[in-house]
Scaffold this active site. Sequence first.
Site, PDB file in Angstrom:
ATOM      1  N   SER A  58      -9.977  78.198  12.748  1.00 22.21           N
ATOM      2  CA  SER A  58     -10.860  77.513  13.701  1.00 22.21           C
ATOM      3  C   SER A  58     -11.413  78.409  14.795  1.00 22.21           C
ATOM      4  CB  SER A  58     -10.132  76.324  14.338  1.00 22.21           C
ATOM      5  OG  SER A  58     -10.121  75.237  13.440  1.00 22.21           O
TER       6      SER A  58
ATOM      7  N   SER B 288     -11.127  70.819  18.599  1.00 21.82           N
ATOM      8  CA  SER B 288     -11.312  71.602  17.371  1.00 21.82           C
ATOM      9  C   SER B 288     -11.734  70.719  16.208  1.00 21.82           C
ATOM     10  CB  SER B 288     -10.031  72.363  17.016  1.00 21.82           C
ATOM     11  OG  SER B 288     -10.300  73.413  16.131  1.00 21.82           O
TER      12      SER B 288
ATOM     13  N   LYS C  57     -15.082  78.240  15.113  1.00 20.07           N
ATOM     14  CA  LYS C  57     -15.797  77.261  15.933  1.00 20.07           C
ATOM     15  C   LYS C  57     -16.320  77.846  17.231  1.00 20.07           C
ATOM     16  CE  LYS C  57     -13.305  73.539  13.716  1.00 20.07           C
ATOM     17  NZ  LYS C  57     -11.955  73.041  13.552  1.00 20.07           N
TER      18      LYS C  57
END
Length: 414
Positions: free
Chosen positions: A94, A157, A97
């Site tokens: 993640s 997230s 992101k």
Amino acid sequence: MQAKKFSLHPVVFAIAAGALVVASPSFAGGHPPSKAAVHKKPAATAPAPAPLAGESAVAGGAPALPAKAWLLMDFDSGEVLASANPDEALPPASLTKMMTSFLAEQALRSGKLKETDLVTVSQNAWCRGSSTESCMYLPLNSQATVIDILRGIIIQSGNDASKAIAEHMAGSEEGFAKLMNAEAQRLGMKHTNFVNATGLPDPAHKASARDLAILARAIIRDSHNYYPIYAEREFKYHGIKQGNRNALLYTDPTVDGLKTGHTEEAGYCLVTSSKRNGMRLITVILNTNSAQARADHSRTLLGWGFSNFEKATPFQPSAAVTTAKVSFGKADSVAAGLGSPWTVTVPRGQQVQTSVQLKADLEAPVAKGAVIGKVVATSNGKPVGEAPLVAQAEVERAGLMLRTWQRLAKVFGK
């Protein structure tokens, strides 16, 4: 089944030794979707990687950290102060992101997006309530504002939020990945390839520790209106409150970002930024074995960095650094100095040396403030930064007679 039918409670954090204990080991971002998942017995901690020694200009070297790659960067200059395996392309989970949020932030900054614009949650973007996926829990076919989506990406997230903004901005996640890679190339991220907006596993989806630090630096520098979101500890949407999984936000008041990541393949990852006494450092930890380990290693690296480096000012902004020769001007030289304050980060106690590089064959007219060269700072033989040199005064072009005389003088070496 609609996401709103799930009975979801706020995510519970256990902050032990400054780290958050996350229940599931398998999803990008690590957000449990339900009370059952929160109280599920945690998976066994994976064996720690062997400590990886790093390279640094500091006498005695940097600490050895058990991760596949790690890096410490000075924010102001972008110089890497210490690193181990910084350029290997690894699964970023993640941490991906950060690019998703950065593109949204830049669209907001340019006016292509407005905070109040509504983003629709498609069937593809919608989270189905699986315990293996990190979600903001946007209901299917619902709409959310861009600013809420941005918070859902950064704090929670959310894979759903990331996919939804990708489709909103580029028509599809595949199209958005092309934007991500174009921006990565622009920033100089040489060991990165994005396939999706979430960081969910894909063999071709990779990024290096150096590249992720470059991206973090761009967010802090260029998204200053939205960077405070990265320090927010929790966000409540659709009745579901979830917390930020960057454990250092709860234990170190100097830390104000940026992002956690986790998948089974990527291990536990963390990009962090901290500012102390006017110096900001960025750390990247890739593929360590637990949420606590990524926090502990980041804390160790930050502590080592702030203890072993300091800011130095090679020249004051008002000082004339050197004098540049000017051809065909009413004056035959011009003072060159800094256009703005300049500091470099060096190992504590080390002296800073400087060298000047001026433009060859500088000719009038020269405008005041025009870049006419650069000054390079080194410490212990290693470059630690550079700054442009600008003309401190205007030099007008000479008249025809004077220019002719100057040309003749050049020919005859006078």
